[in-house]
Design a protein around this motif. Structure first.
Motif, PDB file in Angstrom:
ATOM      1  N   PHE A 114      45.789  38.357  28.266  1.00 49.07           N
ATOM      2  CA  PHE A 114      46.742  37.842  29.248  1.00 49.07           C
ATOM      3  C   PHE A 114      46.166  37.906  30.664  1.00 49.07           C
ATOM      4  CE2 PHE A 114      50.607  38.967  26.400  1.00 49.07           C
ATOM      5  CZ  PHE A 114      50.412  37.812  25.673  1.00 49.07           C
ATOM      6  N   ALA A 115      45.365  38.943  30.955  1.00 47.94           N
ATOM      7  CA  ALA A 115      44.748  39.050  32.281  1.00 47.94           C
ATOM      8  C   ALA A 115      43.794  37.887  32.520  1.00 47.94           C
ATOM      9  CB  ALA A 115      44.004  40.381  32.405  1.00 47.94           C
ATOM     10  N   ARG A 116      43.073  37.479  31.477  1.00 45.15           N
ATOM     11  CA  ARG A 116      42.163  36.340  31.603  1.00 45.15           C
ATOM     12  C   ARG A 116      42.950  35.048  31.849  1.00 45.15           C
ATOM     13  NH1 ARG A 116      37.015  37.755  29.959  1.00 45.15           N
ATOM     14  NH2 ARG A 116      36.916  39.841  29.030  1.00 45.15           N
ATOM     15  N   VAL A 117      44.117  34.948  31.236  1.00 46.89           N
ATOM     16  CA  VAL A 117      44.989  33.793  31.479  1.00 46.89           C
ATOM     17  C   VAL A 117      45.417  33.776  32.943  1.00 46.89           C
ATOM     18  CG1 VAL A 117      47.250  32.778  30.960  1.00 46.89           C
ATOM     19  CG2 VAL A 117      45.824  33.653  29.097  1.00 46.89           C
ATOM     20  N   ALA A 118      45.741  34.944  33.480  1.00 49.20           N
ATOM     21  CA  ALA A 118      46.161  35.039  34.885  1.00 49.20           C
ATOM     22  C   ALA A 118      45.058  34.562  35.821  1.00 49.20           C
ATOM     23  CB  ALA A 118      46.547  36.480  35.216  1.00 49.20           C
ATOM     24  N   VAL A 119      43.820  34.964  35.546  1.00 52.60           N
ATOM     25  CA  VAL A 119      42.698  34.564  36.393  1.00 52.60           C
ATOM     26  C   VAL A 119      42.390  33.080  36.220  1.00 52.60           C
ATOM     27  CG1 VAL A 119      40.218  34.865  36.799  1.00 52.60           C
ATOM     28  CG2 VAL A 119      41.694  36.867  36.422  1.00 52.60           C
ATOM     29  N   GLU A 135      43.458  45.760  44.761  1.00 48.18           N
ATOM     30  CA  GLU A 135      42.791  44.529  45.190  1.00 48.18           C
ATOM     31  C   GLU A 135      41.326  44.535  44.756  1.00 48.18           C
ATOM     32  OE1 GLU A 135      42.263  40.824  46.653  1.00 48.18           O
ATOM     33  OE2 GLU A 135      44.176  41.915  46.608  1.00 48.18           O
ATOM     34  N   LYS A 136      40.663  45.679  44.885  1.00 43.36           N
ATOM     35  CA  LYS A 136      39.267  45.784  44.483  1.00 43.36           C
ATOM     36  C   LYS A 136      39.116  45.635  42.962  1.00 43.36           C
ATOM     37  CE  LYS A 136      35.114  48.654  44.779  1.00 43.36           C
ATOM     38  NZ  LYS A 136      34.760  48.373  43.365  1.00 43.36           N
ATOM     39  N   GLN A 137      40.014  46.262  42.209  1.00 39.40           N
ATOM     40  CA  GLN A 137      39.978  46.149  40.751  1.00 39.40           C
ATOM     41  C   GLN A 137      40.125  44.696  40.317  1.00 39.40           C
ATOM     42  OE1 GLN A 137      42.950  48.739  39.070  1.00 39.40           O
ATOM     43  NE2 GLN A 137      42.203  50.532  40.185  1.00 39.40           N
ATOM     44  N   VAL A 142      37.824  39.569  38.358  1.00 38.48           N
ATOM     45  CA  VAL A 142      37.670  38.119  38.548  1.00 38.48           C
ATOM     46  C   VAL A 142      36.188  37.746  38.497  1.00 38.48           C
ATOM     47  CG1 VAL A 142      37.934  36.220  40.178  1.00 38.48           C
ATOM     48  CG2 VAL A 142      39.824  37.821  39.819  1.00 38.48           C
ATOM     49  N   LYS A 143      35.332  38.546  39.137  1.00 35.32           N
ATOM     50  CA  LYS A 143      33.891  38.288  39.095  1.00 35.32           C
ATOM     51  C   LYS A 143      33.376  38.350  37.662  1.00 35.32           C
ATOM     52  CE  LYS A 143      32.758  39.977  43.748  1.00 35.32           C
ATOM     53  NZ  LYS A 143      32.033  41.035  44.518  1.00 35.32           N
ATOM     54  N   GLU A 144      33.873  39.320  36.895  1.00 32.44           N
ATOM     55  CA  GLU A 144      33.459  39.475  35.504  1.00 32.44           C
ATOM     56  C   GLU A 144      33.840  38.240  34.694  1.00 32.44           C
ATOM     57  OE1 GLU A 144      31.936  41.448  32.091  1.00 32.44           O
ATOM     58  OE2 GLU A 144      31.850  42.077  34.187  1.00 32.44           O
ATOM     59  N   VAL A 145      35.074  37.778  34.897  1.00 33.41           N
ATOM     60  CA  VAL A 145      35.548  36.601  34.157  1.00 33.41           C
ATOM     61  C   VAL A 145      34.759  35.360  34.564  1.00 33.41           C
ATOM     62  CG1 VAL A 145      37.514  35.061  33.777  1.00 33.41           C
ATOM     63  CG2 VAL A 145      37.865  37.531  33.825  1.00 33.41           C
ATOM     64  N   GLU A 146      34.512  35.211  35.857  1.00 35.05           N
ATOM     65  CA  GLU A 146      33.762  34.045  36.337  1.00 35.05           C
ATOM     66  C   GLU A 146      32.332  34.038  35.795  1.00 35.05           C
ATOM     67  OE1 GLU A 146      34.180  34.410  40.534  1.00 35.05           O
ATOM     68  OE2 GLU A 146      36.063  33.268  40.595  1.00 35.05           O
ATOM     69  N   SER A 147      31.735  35.211  35.618  1.00 33.36           N
ATOM     70  CA  SER A 147      30.376  35.283  35.082  1.00 33.36           C
ATOM     71  C   SER A 147      30.339  34.890  33.610  1.00 33.36           C
ATOM     72  CB  SER A 147      29.811  36.694  35.248  1.00 33.36           C
ATOM     73  OG  SER A 147      30.463  37.614  34.381  1.00 33.36           O
ATOM     74  N   GLU A 148      31.455  35.025  32.932  1.00 29.51           N
ATOM     75  CA  GLU A 148      31.526  34.682  31.511  1.00 29.51           C
ATOM     76  C   GLU A 148      31.636  33.176  31.289  1.00 29.51           C
ATOM     77  OE1 GLU A 148      33.883  38.812  30.307  1.00 29.51           O
ATOM     78  OE2 GLU A 148      34.911  36.872  30.266  1.00 29.51           O
ATOM     79  N   VAL A 149      32.032  32.461  32.331  1.00 33.66           N
ATOM     80  CA  VAL A 149      32.182  31.014  32.207  1.00 33.66           C
ATOM     81  C   VAL A 149      30.861  30.360  31.811  1.00 33.66           C
ATOM     82  CG1 VAL A 149      32.712  28.890  33.449  1.00 33.66           C
ATOM     83  CG2 VAL A 149      34.089  30.944  33.842  1.00 33.66           C
ATOM     84  N   LYS A 163      36.673  46.615  32.362  1.00 35.78           N
ATOM     85  CA  LYS A 163      37.877  47.283  32.836  1.00 35.78           C
ATOM     86  C   LYS A 163      38.854  46.254  33.379  1.00 35.78           C
ATOM     87  CE  LYS A 163      39.358  51.221  35.603  1.00 35.78           C
ATOM     88  NZ  LYS A 163      38.923  52.321  36.520  1.00 35.78           N
ATOM     89  N   VAL A 164      40.032  46.222  32.821  1.00 44.37           N
ATOM     90  CA  VAL A 164      41.019  45.196  33.161  1.00 44.37           C
ATOM     91  C   VAL A 164      42.163  45.798  33.976  1.00 44.37           C
ATOM     92  CG1 VAL A 164      42.583  43.440  32.263  1.00 44.37           C
ATOM     93  CG2 VAL A 164      40.502  44.025  31.001  1.00 44.37           C
ATOM     94  N   PRO A 165      42.453  45.247  35.155  1.00 43.95           N
ATOM     95  CA  PRO A 165      43.632  45.700  35.907  1.00 43.95           C
ATOM     96  C   PRO A 165      44.896  45.324  35.126  1.00 43.95           C
ATOM     97  CG  PRO A 165      42.132  44.420  37.286  1.00 43.95           C
ATOM     98  CD  PRO A 165      41.708  44.212  35.878  1.00 43.95           C
ATOM     99  N   LYS A 166      45.656  46.305  34.715  1.00 47.76           N
ATOM    100  CA  LYS A 166      46.828  46.052  33.880  1.00 47.76           C
ATOM    101  C   LYS A 166      47.809  45.075  34.539  1.00 47.76           C
ATOM    102  CE  LYS A 166      50.554  48.405  31.373  1.00 47.76           C
ATOM    103  NZ  LYS A 166      51.673  47.665  31.993  1.00 47.76           N
ATOM    104  N   VAL A 167      47.840  45.084  35.860  1.00 47.77           N
ATOM    105  CA  VAL A 167      48.791  44.249  36.582  1.00 47.77           C
ATOM    106  C   VAL A 167      48.619  42.765  36.255  1.00 47.77           C
ATOM    107  CG1 VAL A 167      47.280  44.087  38.603  1.00 47.77           C
ATOM    108  CG2 VAL A 167      49.724  43.715  38.875  1.00 47.77           C
ATOM    109  N   LEU A 168      47.385  42.331  35.961  1.00 47.42           N
ATOM    110  CA  LEU A 168      47.161  40.899  35.707  1.00 47.42           C
ATOM    111  C   LEU A 168      47.809  40.456  34.407  1.00 47.42           C
ATOM    112  CD1 LEU A 168      43.449  40.443  36.863  1.00 47.42           C
ATOM    113  CD2 LEU A 168      45.572  40.017  38.119  1.00 47.42           C
ATOM    114  N   GLY A 169      47.692  41.272  33.363  1.00 46.87           N
ATOM    115  CA  GLY A 169      48.387  40.944  32.128  1.00 46.87           C
ATOM    116  C   GLY A 169      49.889  41.061  32.301  1.00 46.87           C
TER     117      GLY A 169
END
Length: 231
Positions: A114-119, A135-137, A142-149, A163-169
């Motif tokens: 779900f966090a990846r969906v948010a990003v 904010e840093k987390q 986001v950088k991690e997800v963008e590198s996976e593209v 490490k996934v910020p729980k807030v995004l999911g």
């Protein structure tokens, strides 16, 4: 609960509505600070009560007069998405055994996915919070997800090790809860919005096997016991 012979005078819509902000109670200054056009454009859904959307993107670290944090909506949205995705998998893969369906659901319904969906849909840009650490987390994830593209066909489906910020999911679930309430508890509306957002959905062919699951399965196939020890 009539099916077990118990009469209960209960109106679920009344109780749910008391837990969320009332329409029109959000200050104009907050309403003007939210980019409704962008969020509703990503969702392809227009809210009748936009205060629900404001609540859905408000973290507990950002207290505001007239606005609750997203936790009540997250609670509802979590259950709604779990139900809808379970229903989708059950009727999509009617020939799969329950164990495989359980694995598919575990890969589809989890905080990292779900966090990846948010990003992917930029929901993180609209999160209302007041924490520099958070904010840093989020920025690091986001950088991690963008590198996976750049990795063709990559999708951990929530089984990765970053490490996934729980807030995004959480905000994906809270937005689902907001849509559920705004549509008069219509799960079909929620699925119409979220089915395209959740793409690509995990399939039996793309399901990654978690190393622990794979070890357990191989031990079972060879009739070998697997003993866990705390270190």
């Amino acid at each position: 609960m009539k099916w077990v012979g118990i009469e209960v005078d209960f109106d679920p819509t009344t109780d749910m509505e008391t837990q969320t902000v009332a329409a029109g109670s959000v200050p104009d200054s907050i309403l003007q600070s939210v980019d409704f056009v962008s969020i509703e454009g990503s969702l392809n859904f227009k809210f009748c009560d936009r205060s629900l959307l404001v609540e859905a993107i408000t973290h507990v670290s950002r207290p505001s007069t007239g606005v609750s944090c997203y936790q009540w909506l997250e609670f509802v949205g979590d259950a709604v998405l779990d139900h809808l995705i379970t229903k989708h998998l059950f009727f999509m893969y009617t020939d799969l055994p329950p164990r495989c369906l359980t694995d598919l659901r575990a890969a589809a319904v989890n905080n990292e996915n779900f966090a990846r969906v948010a990003v992917q849909h930029n929901f993180h840009l609209h999160l209302r919070h007041g924490s520099s650490a958070l904010e840093k987390q989020i920025r690091d994830f986001v950088k991690e997800v963008e590198s996976e593209v750049s990795k063709q066909g990559f999708n951990s489906f929530g089984l990765g090790d970053c490490k996934v910020p729980k807030v995004l999911g959480d905000i994906v679930e809270s937005i689902a809860g907001a849509i559920f309430l705004d549509s008069q508890q219509n799960t079909s509306f929620v699925w119409k919005v979220f089915q395209p957002l959740l793409q690509p959905m995990v399939t039996p062919e793309t399901l990654p096997m978690h190393p622990v699951w794979e070890l357990q399965e191989r031990c079972q196939q060879q009739a070998e016991g697997l003993e866990y020890k705390a270190t």
